[in-house]
Design a protein around this motif. Structure first.
Motif, PDB file in Angstrom:
ATOM      1  N   VAL A 284       1.377  -1.584   0.181  1.00 23.94           N
ATOM      2  CA  VAL A 284       0.517   0.021  -0.091  1.00 23.94           C
ATOM      3  C   VAL A 284       0.913   0.985  -0.504  1.00 23.94           C
ATOM      4  O   VAL A 284       0.211   1.983  -0.682  1.00 23.94           O
ATOM      5  CB  VAL A 284      -0.952  -0.039   1.414  1.00 23.94           C
ATOM      6  N   SER A 285       1.922   1.136   0.835  1.00 24.35           N
ATOM      7  CA  SER A 285       2.524   2.373   0.710  1.00 24.35           C
ATOM      8  C   SER A 285       3.761   1.949   1.264  1.00 24.35           C
ATOM      9  O   SER A 285       4.612   1.186   1.895  1.00 24.35           O
ATOM     10  CB  SER A 285       1.569   3.983   2.290  1.00 24.35           C
ATOM     11  N   TYR A 286       4.910   3.037   1.458  1.00 26.49           N
ATOM     12  CA  TYR A 286       5.836   3.018   1.992  1.00 26.49           C
ATOM     13  C   TYR A 286       6.438   4.399   3.385  1.00 26.49           C
ATOM     14  O   TYR A 286       6.089   5.170   3.090  1.00 26.49           O
ATOM     15  CB  TYR A 286       7.127   3.276   1.373  1.00 26.49           C
ATOM     16  N   THR A 287       6.982   4.055   4.368  1.00 29.57           N
ATOM     17  CA  THR A 287       7.224   5.035   5.919  1.00 29.57           C
ATOM     18  C   THR A 287       8.437   5.165   5.612  1.00 29.57           C
ATOM     19  O   THR A 287       9.384   4.434   5.896  1.00 29.57           O
ATOM     20  CB  THR A 287       6.916   4.491   6.888  1.00 29.57           C
ATOM     21  N   VAL A 288       8.759   6.510   5.256  1.00 30.81           N
ATOM     22  CA  VAL A 288      10.771   6.828   5.712  1.00 30.81           C
ATOM     23  C   VAL A 288      10.403   7.425   6.148  1.00 30.81           C
ATOM     24  O   VAL A 288       9.551   8.916   6.836  1.00 30.81           O
ATOM     25  CB  VAL A 288      10.870   7.694   4.235  1.00 30.81           C
ATOM     26  N   HIS A 289      11.708   7.254   7.190  1.00 39.06           N
ATOM     27  CA  HIS A 289      11.695   7.357   8.992  1.00 39.06           C
ATOM     28  C   HIS A 289      13.258   8.767   8.387  1.00 39.06           C
ATOM     29  O   HIS A 289      14.182   7.666   8.513  1.00 39.06           O
ATOM     30  CB  HIS A 289      12.245   7.180   9.811  1.00 39.06           C
ATOM     31  N   ASN A 290      13.413  10.212   8.477  1.00 39.10           N
ATOM     32  CA  ASN A 290      14.712  10.799   8.739  1.00 39.10           C
ATOM     33  C   ASN A 290      14.816  10.633   9.876  1.00 39.10           C
ATOM     34  O   ASN A 290      14.471  11.184  10.683  1.00 39.10           O
ATOM     35  CB  ASN A 290      14.536  11.903   8.197  1.00 39.10           C
ATOM     36  N   ALA A 291      16.145   9.847  10.543  1.00 39.93           N
ATOM     37  CA  ALA A 291      17.087   9.774  11.516  1.00 39.93           C
ATOM     38  C   ALA A 291      17.551  10.676  11.935  1.00 39.93           C
ATOM     39  O   ALA A 291      17.665  11.178  13.028  1.00 39.93           O
ATOM     40  CB  ALA A 291      17.623   8.099  11.053  1.00 39.93           C
ATOM     41  N   ARG A 292      17.523  12.067  11.047  1.00 45.75           N
ATOM     42  CA  ARG A 292      18.265  13.054  11.529  1.00 45.75           C
ATOM     43  C   ARG A 292      17.348  13.769  12.199  1.00 45.75           C
ATOM     44  O   ARG A 292      17.261  14.672  12.975  1.00 45.75           O
ATOM     45  CB  ARG A 292      19.098  13.755  10.340  1.00 45.75           C
ATOM     46  N   THR A 293      16.445  13.571  11.057  1.00 44.73           N
ATOM     47  CA  THR A 293      14.800  14.933  11.903  1.00 44.73           C
ATOM     48  C   THR A 293      14.078  14.199  12.379  1.00 44.73           C
ATOM     49  O   THR A 293      13.423  14.784  12.727  1.00 44.73           O
ATOM     50  CB  THR A 293      14.429  15.534  10.521  1.00 44.73           C
ATOM     51  N   SER A 327       1.791  -3.044   4.418  1.00 44.00           N
ATOM     52  CA  SER A 327       1.272  -4.344   3.162  1.00 44.00           C
ATOM     53  C   SER A 327      -0.350  -4.181   2.989  1.00 44.00           C
ATOM     54  O   SER A 327      -1.141  -3.781   4.390  1.00 44.00           O
ATOM     55  CB  SER A 327       1.305  -5.756   3.482  1.00 44.00           C
ATOM     56  N   ALA A 328      -1.662  -4.656   2.465  1.00 44.44           N
ATOM     57  CA  ALA A 328      -2.680  -4.041   2.086  1.00 44.44           C
ATOM     58  C   ALA A 328      -3.529  -5.011   3.627  1.00 44.44           C
ATOM     59  O   ALA A 328      -4.789  -4.855   4.337  1.00 44.44           O
ATOM     60  CB  ALA A 328      -4.089  -4.754   1.347  1.00 44.44           C
ATOM     61  N   ASN A 329      -3.009  -5.813   4.286  1.00 48.99           N
ATOM     62  CA  ASN A 329      -2.664  -7.127   4.987  1.00 48.99           C
ATOM     63  C   ASN A 329      -2.638  -6.435   6.790  1.00 48.99           C
ATOM     64  O   ASN A 329      -2.774  -7.339   7.627  1.00 48.99           O
ATOM     65  CB  ASN A 329      -2.491  -8.700   5.219  1.00 48.99           C
ATOM     66  N   GLY A 330      -2.008  -5.587   6.389  1.00 53.29           N
ATOM     67  CA  GLY A 330      -1.196  -4.901   7.788  1.00 53.29           C
ATOM     68  C   GLY A 330      -0.194  -4.953   8.068  1.00 53.29           C
ATOM     69  O   GLY A 330       0.101  -4.118   9.374  1.00 53.29           O
ATOM     70  N   TRP A 331       0.712  -6.023   7.149  1.00 53.34           N
ATOM     71  CA  TRP A 331       2.309  -6.127   8.100  1.00 53.34           C
ATOM     72  C   TRP A 331       2.666  -5.276   7.797  1.00 53.34           C
ATOM     73  O   TRP A 331       2.781  -4.473   6.819  1.00 53.34           O
ATOM     74  CB  TRP A 331       1.955  -7.696   6.475  1.00 53.34           C
ATOM     75  N   ILE A 332       3.795  -4.494   8.569  1.00 49.62           N
ATOM     76  CA  ILE A 332       4.607  -3.996   8.177  1.00 49.62           C
ATOM     77  C   ILE A 332       6.330  -4.075   8.326  1.00 49.62           C
ATOM     78  O   ILE A 332       6.890  -4.870   9.154  1.00 49.62           O
ATOM     79  CB  ILE A 332       4.954  -3.189   9.304  1.00 49.62           C
ATOM     80  N   SER A 333       6.968  -4.104   7.425  1.00 47.64           N
ATOM     81  CA  SER A 333       8.187  -4.821   6.469  1.00 47.64           C
ATOM     82  C   SER A 333       9.365  -4.084   8.065  1.00 47.64           C
ATOM     83  O   SER A 333       9.517  -3.718   8.517  1.00 47.64           O
ATOM     84  CB  SER A 333       8.333  -4.769   5.889  1.00 47.64           C
ATOM     85  N   SER A 334      10.118  -5.115   8.354  1.00 47.51           N
ATOM     86  CA  SER A 334      11.299  -4.615   8.919  1.00 47.51           C
ATOM     87  C   SER A 334      12.378  -3.916   7.630  1.00 47.51           C
ATOM     88  O   SER A 334      12.021  -3.523   6.731  1.00 47.51           O
ATOM     89  CB  SER A 334      12.599  -6.094   8.754  1.00 47.51           C
ATOM     90  N   LYS A 335      13.681  -2.988   8.415  1.00 45.68           N
ATOM     91  CA  LYS A 335      13.350  -1.963   8.264  1.00 45.68           C
ATOM     92  C   LYS A 335      14.502  -1.734   6.618  1.00 45.68           C
ATOM     93  O   LYS A 335      15.159  -2.671   6.869  1.00 45.68           O
ATOM     94  CB  LYS A 335      14.203  -0.857   9.298  1.00 45.68           C
TER      95      LYS A 335
END
Length: 438
Positions: A284-293, A327-335
């Motif tokens: 469904v999507s990706y979450t991009v986390h900026n470790a600096r900000t 994922s559409a089934n709610g799974w959040i992948s490893s980083k």
């Protein structure tokens, strides 16, 4: 009839004492025209009480009883909340407890800690006016059963799709089956990942099993992840804990830069999902986390599960991203981790005082040339110092380069620090240069 002065004095003192006493009695500053009324909204341990003697609320020993007191006279602010309780099997053993200085219209409570385990109790409450001792009717009876004995055995835990202590591909929610392990009064379960009980579920009946579906915690990477599970009885007493290890293979997406990372310039990153994860459910999507900000950006995925995101490289210490797919089934992948560190130190050269070489002398001027390793149009100035003393600044030219002259006052080894500042006011990384003055 005549009165002596002494008698008049005693009468005055008696009247004054009566006024003082009246002022000390709550609600008695004026005539009380109303009456206390029956308390409402009765609770046991912050849960609405049961008025059904055949369905008492199960509680541990050490319980709070509370309700809201009332008085029809709004000038009466302080009342007494009175509680009474007794074993259902022996109504003659009544204990009464007062809670003075309760606020009319607010919740008043008492705590009981000496109730007998395995015993059913009834309790009631009423409002009492401390000014005249008048009391409201008692409330209807509430019923509770004391259970201070926790479940004797830890629950049995299985994860059919993810065999215990065996490596298995991720991507699909984990089926978690919890069994009471022979304990007949289990009413629910608590569970969570790696040291915390963050979720709970109730059973369909006492002593029943339960099944839930869950995904590993956000930010989980490949490797072992521990499930902690415990059962709860009707009073909320917890069983021993069952620890269940699951070994999940990595589900991290792949991060590919489409352009060469350069400071001050945007870089486009292509995000590609793990093939096994995509096969189990659409991305469904990706979450991009900026470790600096510490900022998160959600990037929608395309029909094929890929996505692109653009990042402006403006941190002289480098960029670091943590990226997960959802994922559409709610799974959040490893980083997936992606980082870029661009060298922003200036280049320092001098024909008069070459680096690490003896040259020149005291009073002999030397020219130093400064050039950027990044886009020169970004550079506003350079700041330099010798021996970490006074900073001096020189403006950069159109191409981001600059020259300055320095005349040594001492012979020997000389250290210089130089850094550039961008037109946006960003201080770039320092460069160090050492030369020897004859």
């Amino acid at each position: 009839m005549s009165h002596t002065p002494g008698r008049r004095a005693r009468l005055a003192l008696t009247a004054a004492a009566a006024v003082s006493l009246a002022l000390l009695v709550p609600g008695s500053a004026g005539a009380v025209t109303g009456a206390p009324t029956v308390p409402t909204d009765l609770h046991n341990n912050h849960r609405a009480c049961s008025t059904d003697p055949n369905a008492p609320m199960f509680v541990p020993n050490g319980i709070d009883l509370d309700g809201i007191t009332h008085h029809t006279d709004p000038s009466v602010t302080r009342v007494t909340a009175q509680f009474r309780y007794w074993p259902v099997a022996d109504p003659t053993q009544v204990t009464t407890v007062d809670r003075p200085y309760a606020i009319s219209g607010n919740r008043a409570s008492i705590s009981l800690s000496s109730l007998a385990d395995g015993t059913a109790y009834a309790w009631q409450m009423r409002t009492v006016d401390p000014a005249n001792g008048a009391g409201s009717d008692w409330t209807a009876s509430c019923y509770l059963a004391v259970d201070s004995t926790p479940p004797s055995a830890a629950p049995t835990v299985t994860t059919p799709g993810y065999p215990d202590q065996q490596w298995y591909p991720g991507g699909a929610p984990i089926e978690l089956r919890m069994d009471p392990n022979g304990v007949t009064d289990v009413a629910g379960y608590q569970y969570g990942w790696n040291g915390g009980f963050t979720k709970s579920t109730t059973t369909a009946g006492l002593g029943a099993a339960a099944t839930v579906y869950l995904t590993p915690p956000a930010g989980f990477n490949s490797g072992p992840v521990q499930l902690m599970v415990r059962s709860l009885d009707r009073a909320g007493n917890a069983s021993p804990i069952t620890n269940h290890l699951i070994f999940v293979l990595s589900t991290s997406p792949t991060v590919t830069p489409l352009t060469t990372p350069q400071f001050g310039q945007p870089v486009t990153l292509k995000l590609t999902p793990d093939a096994g994860t995509l096969a189990k459910s659409p991305i469904v999507s990706y979450t991009v986390h900026n470790a600096r900000t510490y900022q998160d950006t959600v990037v929608p995925a395309g029909p094929d599960g890929t996505a692109e995101t653009t990042l402006l490289l403006k941190d002289p210490n480098g960029e670091q991203l943590d990226i997960t797919s959802t994922s559409a089934n709610g799974w959040i992948s490893s980083k997936a981790n992606w980082s870029a560190r661009v060298d922003t130190t200036p280049t320092i050269t001098s024909t008069d005082y070459p680096e690490f070489q003896p040259a020149g002398g005291v009073g002999v001027a030397g020219t130093f040339h400064l050039a950027p390793k990044v886009d020169g149009s970004l550079i506003a100035s350079y700041t330099y110092s010798f021996g970490w003393n006074t900073d001096q600044t020189v403006p950069a030219g159109p191409n981001g380069e600059a020259d300055f002259t320095y005349t040594p006052t001492d012979s020997g080894w000389t250290d210089m620090e130089v850094w550039a500042t961008t037109k946006d006011g960003i201080r770039l990384t320092s460069s160090y240069y050492t030369f020897v003055v004859n």
